[in-house]
Design a protein around this motif. Structure first.
Motif, PDB file in Angstrom:
ATOM      1  N   CYS A  58     -45.187  56.332  -1.957  1.00  9.58           N
ATOM      2  CA  CYS A  58     -46.125  57.328  -2.017  1.00  9.58           C
ATOM      3  C   CYS A  58     -45.318  58.441  -2.747  1.00  9.58           C
ATOM      4  O   CYS A  58     -46.003  58.985  -3.705  1.00  9.58           O
ATOM      5  CB  CYS A  58     -46.625  57.931  -0.682  1.00  9.58           C
ATOM      6  SG  CYS A  58     -47.695  57.053  -0.148  1.00  9.58           S
ATOM      7  N   SER A  59     -44.102  58.711  -2.560  1.00  7.96           N
ATOM      8  CA  SER A  59     -43.466  59.954  -3.289  1.00  7.96           C
ATOM      9  C   SER A  59     -43.125  59.214  -4.692  1.00  7.96           C
ATOM     10  O   SER A  59     -43.088  60.332  -5.648  1.00  7.96           O
ATOM     11  CB  SER A  59     -41.935  60.086  -2.525  1.00  7.96           C
ATOM     12  OG  SER A  59     -41.151  60.914  -3.363  1.00  7.96           O
ATOM     13  N   LEU A  60     -42.917  58.047  -4.883  1.00 11.74           N
ATOM     14  CA  LEU A  60     -42.635  57.493  -6.251  1.00 11.74           C
ATOM     15  C   LEU A  60     -43.874  57.752  -7.017  1.00 11.74           C
ATOM     16  O   LEU A  60     -43.925  57.806  -8.435  1.00 11.74           O
ATOM     17  CB  LEU A  60     -42.161  56.044  -6.214  1.00 11.74           C
ATOM     18  CG  LEU A  60     -40.637  56.050  -5.683  1.00 11.74           C
ATOM     19  CD1 LEU A  60     -40.166  54.538  -5.552  1.00 11.74           C
ATOM     20  CD2 LEU A  60     -39.709  56.570  -6.712  1.00 11.74           C
ATOM     21  N   SER A  61     -45.062  57.405  -6.596  1.00  8.48           N
ATOM     22  CA  SER A  61     -46.294  57.456  -7.176  1.00  8.48           C
ATOM     23  C   SER A  61     -47.307  58.844  -7.235  1.00  8.48           C
ATOM     24  O   SER A  61     -48.208  58.890  -7.808  1.00  8.48           O
ATOM     25  CB  SER A  61     -47.238  56.412  -6.383  1.00  8.48           C
ATOM     26  OG  SER A  61     -46.619  55.315  -6.103  1.00  8.48           O
ATOM     27  N   PHE A  62     -46.415  59.964  -6.730  1.00  4.64           N
ATOM     28  CA  PHE A  62     -47.212  60.994  -6.482  1.00  4.64           C
ATOM     29  C   PHE A  62     -47.586  61.922  -7.649  1.00  4.64           C
ATOM     30  O   PHE A  62     -48.647  62.248  -7.830  1.00  4.64           O
ATOM     31  CB  PHE A  62     -46.026  62.175  -5.754  1.00  4.64           C
ATOM     32  CG  PHE A  62     -46.638  63.504  -5.414  1.00  4.64           C
ATOM     33  CD1 PHE A  62     -47.570  63.549  -4.569  1.00  4.64           C
ATOM     34  CD2 PHE A  62     -46.437  64.545  -6.094  1.00  4.64           C
ATOM     35  CE1 PHE A  62     -48.234  64.885  -4.438  1.00  4.64           C
ATOM     36  CE2 PHE A  62     -46.950  65.811  -6.012  1.00  4.64           C
ATOM     37  CZ  PHE A  62     -47.744  66.136  -5.000  1.00  4.64           C
ATOM     38  N   LYS A  63     -46.838  61.569  -8.764  1.00  5.76           N
ATOM     39  CA  LYS A  63     -47.299  62.392 -10.147  1.00  5.76           C
ATOM     40  C   LYS A  63     -47.915  61.509 -10.954  1.00  5.76           C
ATOM     41  O   LYS A  63     -48.267  61.739 -12.241  1.00  5.76           O
ATOM     42  CB  LYS A  63     -45.966  62.772 -10.729  1.00  5.76           C
ATOM     43  CG  LYS A  63     -45.196  64.118 -10.129  1.00  5.76           C
ATOM     44  CD  LYS A  63     -43.956  64.373 -10.964  1.00  5.76           C
ATOM     45  CE  LYS A  63     -43.442  65.689 -10.346  1.00  5.76           C
ATOM     46  NZ  LYS A  63     -42.229  66.204 -10.957  1.00  5.76           N
ATOM     47  N   LYS A  64     -48.524  60.177 -10.691  1.00  9.59           N
ATOM     48  CA  LYS A  64     -49.223  59.290 -11.432  1.00  9.59           C
ATOM     49  C   LYS A  64     -50.625  59.897 -11.566  1.00  9.59           C
ATOM     50  O   LYS A  64     -51.252  59.936 -10.472  1.00  9.59           O
ATOM     51  CB  LYS A  64     -49.151  57.821 -11.130  1.00  9.59           C
ATOM     52  CG  LYS A  64     -47.606  57.177 -11.047  1.00  9.59           C
ATOM     53  CD  LYS A  64     -47.801  55.671 -10.749  1.00  9.59           C
ATOM     54  CE  LYS A  64     -46.288  55.191 -10.857  1.00  9.59           C
ATOM     55  NZ  LYS A  64     -46.621  53.797 -10.448  1.00  9.59           N
ATOM     56  N   PRO A  65     -51.113  59.818 -12.628  1.00  7.92           N
ATOM     57  CA  PRO A  65     -52.716  60.073 -12.749  1.00  7.92           C
ATOM     58  C   PRO A  65     -53.435  59.373 -11.682  1.00  7.92           C
ATOM     59  O   PRO A  65     -54.516  59.831 -11.098  1.00  7.92           O
ATOM     60  CB  PRO A  65     -52.937  60.431 -14.189  1.00  7.92           C
ATOM     61  CG  PRO A  65     -51.853  59.306 -14.672  1.00  7.92           C
ATOM     62  CD  PRO A  65     -50.703  59.479 -13.988  1.00  7.92           C
ATOM     63  N   ALA A  66     -53.153  57.968 -11.726  1.00 12.47           N
ATOM     64  CA  ALA A  66     -54.104  57.053 -11.135  1.00 12.47           C
ATOM     65  C   ALA A  66     -52.845  56.108 -10.742  1.00 12.47           C
ATOM     66  O   ALA A  66     -52.071  55.610 -11.571  1.00 12.47           O
ATOM     67  CB  ALA A  66     -55.177  56.448 -11.939  1.00 12.47           C
ATOM     68  N   LEU A  67     -53.157  55.457  -9.507  1.00 18.45           N
ATOM     69  CA  LEU A  67     -52.302  54.365  -9.008  1.00 18.45           C
ATOM     70  C   LEU A  67     -52.656  52.956  -9.882  1.00 18.45           C
ATOM     71  O   LEU A  67     -54.005  52.928  -9.873  1.00 18.45           O
ATOM     72  CB  LEU A  67     -52.706  54.082  -7.658  1.00 18.45           C
ATOM     73  CG  LEU A  67     -52.104  55.288  -6.467  1.00 18.45           C
ATOM     74  CD1 LEU A  67     -52.491  54.916  -5.055  1.00 18.45           C
ATOM     75  CD2 LEU A  67     -50.482  55.445  -6.776  1.00 18.45           C
ATOM     76  N   ALA A  68     -51.829  52.331 -10.079  1.00 19.80           N
ATOM     77  CA  ALA A  68     -51.932  51.017 -10.944  1.00 19.80           C
ATOM     78  C   ALA A  68     -52.283  50.152  -9.783  1.00 19.80           C
ATOM     79  O   ALA A  68     -51.940  50.429  -8.411  1.00 19.80           O
ATOM     80  CB  ALA A  68     -50.696  50.618 -11.520  1.00 19.80           C
ATOM     81  N   ARG A  69     -52.677  48.825 -10.172  1.00 21.37           N
ATOM     82  CA  ARG A  69     -52.895  47.722  -9.140  1.00 21.37           C
ATOM     83  C   ARG A  69     -51.668  47.488  -8.273  1.00 21.37           C
ATOM     84  O   ARG A  69     -51.811  47.301  -7.106  1.00 21.37           O
ATOM     85  CB  ARG A  69     -53.192  46.431 -10.013  1.00 21.37           C
ATOM     86  CG  ARG A  69     -53.657  45.430  -8.940  1.00 21.37           C
ATOM     87  CD  ARG A  69     -54.150  44.179  -9.668  1.00 21.37           C
ATOM     88  NE  ARG A  69     -52.743  43.504 -10.469  1.00 21.37           N
ATOM     89  CZ  ARG A  69     -53.057  42.304 -11.137  1.00 21.37           C
ATOM     90  NH1 ARG A  69     -54.299  41.722 -11.094  1.00 21.37           N
ATOM     91  NH2 ARG A  69     -52.171  41.903 -11.745  1.00 21.37           N
TER      92      ARG A  69
END
Length: 252
Positions: A58-69
């Protein structure tokens, strides 16, 4: 250049690992003896590990505009693992087939990463992805056969994969490294829980340093073991960073 660094540093890494291993198992033995909780310690450690994997991603994905598959599948997979281990903590029997579901879900993540590899992808990341794929396949086998001993193989694969990614992210922003460090800690908790469940903490490995030395290290006090384990991990991490460093481009 990287292969030459690895060849030079390998003896030091192996020596540090051989010193740290019996101390780490000794720490697990002390923890097991001191633990007074109601839930089984292996299940508690593995539930904490799955939660740490979730928090790290979650921390690594926090700044992504949308979660990838791949991100969604990773979070779904570790959620399945948490449900499996949390059930062991509270006495609720969760079908072992959930491990197969976790392996399949995590497998999508690593398959997407593998598909995105190019000639420019660093070797350390390729090894991490391949190791992660092996861990996913092993989880599927665990869920299909119920062989708990294979779960340790899967945890080793994920520990190696996450550690290699952390090495590759040495120059990344601190927040990214912290997120990946949480995933390494989570993998280490899974490994520790499985090690206690298999009774590894009761039999120190002889390794490269001889049985008597390993036994002495295994019997040290907790603080001494923490220092030796921490020192060994720092040496191994620093050596891995140097070995995996990309050669600098020549000027002119």
């Amino acid at each position: 250049m990287a292969s030459m660094n690895a060849a030079v540093l390998l003896p030091g890494v192996l020596t540090a690992a051989s010193l740290a291993a019996p101390c780490f198992l000794g720490l697990l033995k002390l923890l097991n003896e001191a633990y007074a909780g109601g839930a089984p310690l292996p299940a508690v450690l593995k539930a904490l590990g799955a939660a740490s994997l979730f928090a790290g991603h979650c921390s690594l994905s926090f700044k992504k505009p949308a979660l990838a598959r791949g991100d969604k599948c990773y979070l779904a997979g570790v959620t399945c693992l948490f449900a499996l281990f949390a059930g062991g903590c509270i006495g609720v029997k969760v079908p072992i087939t959930v491990a197969a579901l976790a392996g399949l879900s995590l497998g999508v993540t690593f398959a997407d990463l593998a598909a995105g590899c190019t000639r420019q992808t660093r070797l350390v990341l390729r090894i991490a992805i391949a190791t992660g794929c092996c861990g996913c396949a092993t989880l599927v086998v665990v869920g299909a056969t119920g062989r708990g001993a294979l779960a340790q193989v899967a945890s080793v694969c994920f520990l190696v994969a996450n550690s290699l990614v952390l090495v590759a992210m040495h120059a990344a922003p601190i927040q990214s490294r912290q997120g990946q460090a949480l995933k390494v800690i989570g993998s280490a908790c899974l490994f520790s829980g499985n090690a206690i469940g298999l009774g590894w903490h009761e039999a120190p490995p002889a390794g490269m340093i001889g049985g008597s030395m390993a036994e002495a290290l295994h019997g040290l006090g907790g603080l001494s073991q923490v220092v030796l384990v921490g020192g060994g991990l720092l040496v191994a991490y620093a050596a891995a960073v140097v070995a995996a460093a990309e050669p600098k481009a020549k000027r002119g």
